[in-house]
Design a protein around this motif. Sequence first.
Motif, PDB file in Angstrom:
ATOM      1  N   GLY A   1      -5.862   6.007 -12.230  1.00  0.00           N
ATOM      2  CA  GLY A   1      -4.292   6.199 -12.563  1.00  0.00           C
ATOM      3  C   GLY A   1      -3.591   5.289 -12.410  1.00  0.00           C
ATOM      4  O   GLY A   1      -2.481   4.975 -13.083  1.00  0.00           O
ATOM      5  N   ARG A   2      -3.731   4.219 -11.437  1.00  0.00           N
ATOM      6  CA  ARG A   2      -2.800   3.054 -11.132  1.00  0.00           C
ATOM      7  C   ARG A   2      -3.368   1.763 -11.559  1.00  0.00           C
ATOM      8  O   ARG A   2      -2.680   0.701 -11.321  1.00  0.00           O
ATOM      9  N   ARG A   3      -4.503   1.622 -11.829  1.00  0.00           N
ATOM     10  CA  ARG A   3      -5.105   0.386 -12.177  1.00  0.00           C
ATOM     11  C   ARG A   3      -5.410  -0.716 -11.146  1.00  0.00           C
ATOM     12  O   ARG A   3      -5.216  -1.817 -11.063  1.00  0.00           O
ATOM     13  N   LEU A   4      -5.381  -0.020  -9.942  1.00  0.00           N
ATOM     14  CA  LEU A   4      -5.589  -0.541  -8.564  1.00  0.00           C
ATOM     15  C   LEU A   4      -6.994  -0.597  -8.130  1.00  0.00           C
ATOM     16  O   LEU A   4      -7.608   0.522  -7.503  1.00  0.00           O
ATOM     17  N   PRO A   5      -7.788  -2.004  -7.995  1.00  0.00           N
ATOM     18  CA  PRO A   5      -9.091  -1.832  -7.463  1.00  0.00           C
ATOM     19  C   PRO A   5      -9.062  -1.649  -5.931  1.00  0.00           C
ATOM     20  O   PRO A   5      -8.286  -2.233  -5.466  1.00  0.00           O
TER      21      PRO A   5
ATOM     22  N   PRO B   1      -6.911  -4.801  -1.879  1.00  0.00           N
ATOM     23  CA  PRO B   1      -6.490  -6.012  -1.602  1.00  0.00           C
ATOM     24  C   PRO B   1      -5.547  -6.725  -2.273  1.00  0.00           C
ATOM     25  O   PRO B   1      -5.359  -6.334  -3.500  1.00  0.00           O
ATOM     26  N   ASP B   2      -4.667  -7.587  -1.588  1.00  0.00           N
ATOM     27  CA  ASP B   2      -3.811  -8.230  -2.267  1.00  0.00           C
ATOM     28  C   ASP B   2      -2.792  -7.251  -3.215  1.00  0.00           C
ATOM     29  O   ASP B   2      -2.576  -7.476  -4.636  1.00  0.00           O
ATOM     30  N   PHE B   3      -2.147  -6.417  -2.485  1.00  0.00           N
ATOM     31  CA  PHE B   3      -1.820  -5.134  -3.104  1.00  0.00           C
ATOM     32  C   PHE B   3      -0.486  -5.647  -4.122  1.00  0.00           C
ATOM     33  O   PHE B   3      -0.330  -5.363  -5.246  1.00  0.00           O
ATOM     34  N   CYS B   4       0.432  -6.506  -3.301  1.00  0.00           N
ATOM     35  CA  CYS B   4       1.599  -7.092  -4.044  1.00  0.00           C
ATOM     36  C   CYS B   4       1.539  -7.610  -5.291  1.00  0.00           C
ATOM     37  O   CYS B   4       1.971  -7.910  -6.313  1.00  0.00           O
ATOM     38  N   ALA B   5       0.190  -8.739  -5.146  1.00  0.00           N
ATOM     39  CA  ALA B   5      -0.047  -9.802  -6.112  1.00  0.00           C
ATOM     40  C   ALA B   5      -0.644  -9.146  -7.328  1.00  0.00           C
ATOM     41  O   ALA B   5      -0.483  -9.410  -8.534  1.00  0.00           O
TER      42      ALA B   5
ATOM     43  N   PHE C   1       9.915  -1.822  -5.934  1.00  0.00           N
ATOM     44  CA  PHE C   1       9.016  -1.769  -6.780  1.00  0.00           C
ATOM     45  C   PHE C   1       7.781  -1.190  -6.103  1.00  0.00           C
ATOM     46  O   PHE C   1       6.715  -0.486  -6.389  1.00  0.00           O
ATOM     47  N   TYR C   2       7.135  -2.357  -5.074  1.00  0.00           N
ATOM     48  CA  TYR C   2       5.952  -2.101  -4.447  1.00  0.00           C
ATOM     49  C   TYR C   2       6.042  -0.912  -3.590  1.00  0.00           C
ATOM     50  O   TYR C   2       4.848   0.064  -3.553  1.00  0.00           O
ATOM     51  N   ARG C   3       7.250  -0.511  -3.213  1.00  0.00           N
ATOM     52  CA  ARG C   3       7.136   0.770  -2.329  1.00  0.00           C
ATOM     53  C   ARG C   3       7.009   2.065  -3.330  1.00  0.00           C
ATOM     54  O   ARG C   3       6.394   3.115  -2.843  1.00  0.00           O
ATOM     55  N   HIS C   4       7.705   2.028  -4.419  1.00  0.00           N
ATOM     56  CA  HIS C   4       7.659   3.028  -5.428  1.00  0.00           C
ATOM     57  C   HIS C   4       6.189   3.331  -5.813  1.00  0.00           C
ATOM     58  O   HIS C   4       5.701   4.533  -5.787  1.00  0.00           O
ATOM     59  N   VAL C   5       5.172   2.157  -5.984  1.00  0.00           N
ATOM     60  CA  VAL C   5       3.988   2.521  -6.356  1.00  0.00           C
ATOM     61  C   VAL C   5       2.985   2.807  -5.309  1.00  0.00           C
ATOM     62  O   VAL C   5       2.186   3.654  -5.433  1.00  0.00           O
TER      63      VAL C   5
END
Length: 393
Positions: A133-137, A11-15, A78-82
Amino acid sequence: MERAVVHLHVPDFCAVLEELRDPLRARRPLAVADPGARAVVLAVNALARREGIREGVPWAAAVRRCRALQVVPPDRSFYRHVHEAVIHDLMAFSPVVEGGALGRYFVDLSGTRRLWGPATDTACRLEEAVLRGRRLPSRAGLATNKLVSQVAAECVDVGDVSRVFPGGERTFLQGLPVEVLPGLGPKTTDRLTDVNIRHVGQLAALGPEVLFPILGHQASRLVRLARGEDPLPVVPFEKDVALRLVHALERDTVDWHEIDAVLLQLAEEAGWTLRRRNRIPRRVLLEVRYADGVEVQGTQEMKPQAQVLDRVLFQTVRALARWVCQRRVALRRIAVTWSRFQLPLQQLVLFPETQGSEVREQSLQTALDTVRNRYGPQALVWGTAHSVHKRSP
């Protein structure tokens, strides 16, 4: 073999990525928006969502609603790279990973039980891998197809997994509101509400012939979605060489004459570049952004040709635009991506007299390129795109 498809949603990937860049941003409401008076909010964090700010809200209205709102310009590369890095991490569990939209991933776990164990445990591992790995919940949905797994992921909180067992797809969907079906816009939802269809189960109980006067040709597709039927496969992610051209309109418009002028200008620029590189595209991707921030895209396969011609490229992307732009909302941004390049292969013509128009078109293109090589790419342009060339820097 039983299908097992996991939908992983951040959720809220870019933010979230902007908060990871600068942890201080997580303390205040955050919105990601392009600079400019016509900008709309592209993404928000949890604090901004609590203040009532959503994607698609005009930037000025969001600032008036929340004075403490911090606005960050988007860093799309940057968003596309991640996003691609997350896809690479997920491919350690399955080679079939689809990542179309930022922060959304489909992983086909069919046939991986002996390697990773039950699919539910593997879905938990996928969440853990992205978090560590990416700290993305993230949150996950597991089902036998992409549609049900995507809806299942929206029914749980971050860190949880929602499992829909085989045969229970229709039962799972029937009590949910119709808004949960992917691709169901507000106008279609309003039409269904007008006839008192508010839940997916009510839509699934009707036949396409009953809904045709209300929904037209979309009736049969929506009934299949409401019944949990989705035969679409998970398409593996492929990073291909592409030529991407973007044009931001000076003013929001619904005038097809202005839109065609922009498309022709983009086709001219693409044709000039491709002919100099001696490459022919086989696929075109059109992306449009509306004034309210909604983005829509569509793809079209191109027939193999002996030469890249400006007017052929324009006719292809123009027909694609007519199919993609179905909303009655002004356009703000147009992007065209040409990909799947190959070398030109020309075959001898058996009956030359039947190729008169094509030969004349190629001769005209060669003459135009001769002038442009000597005096510059904009020395000669098509009349339709003349106004766009005059405004471009």
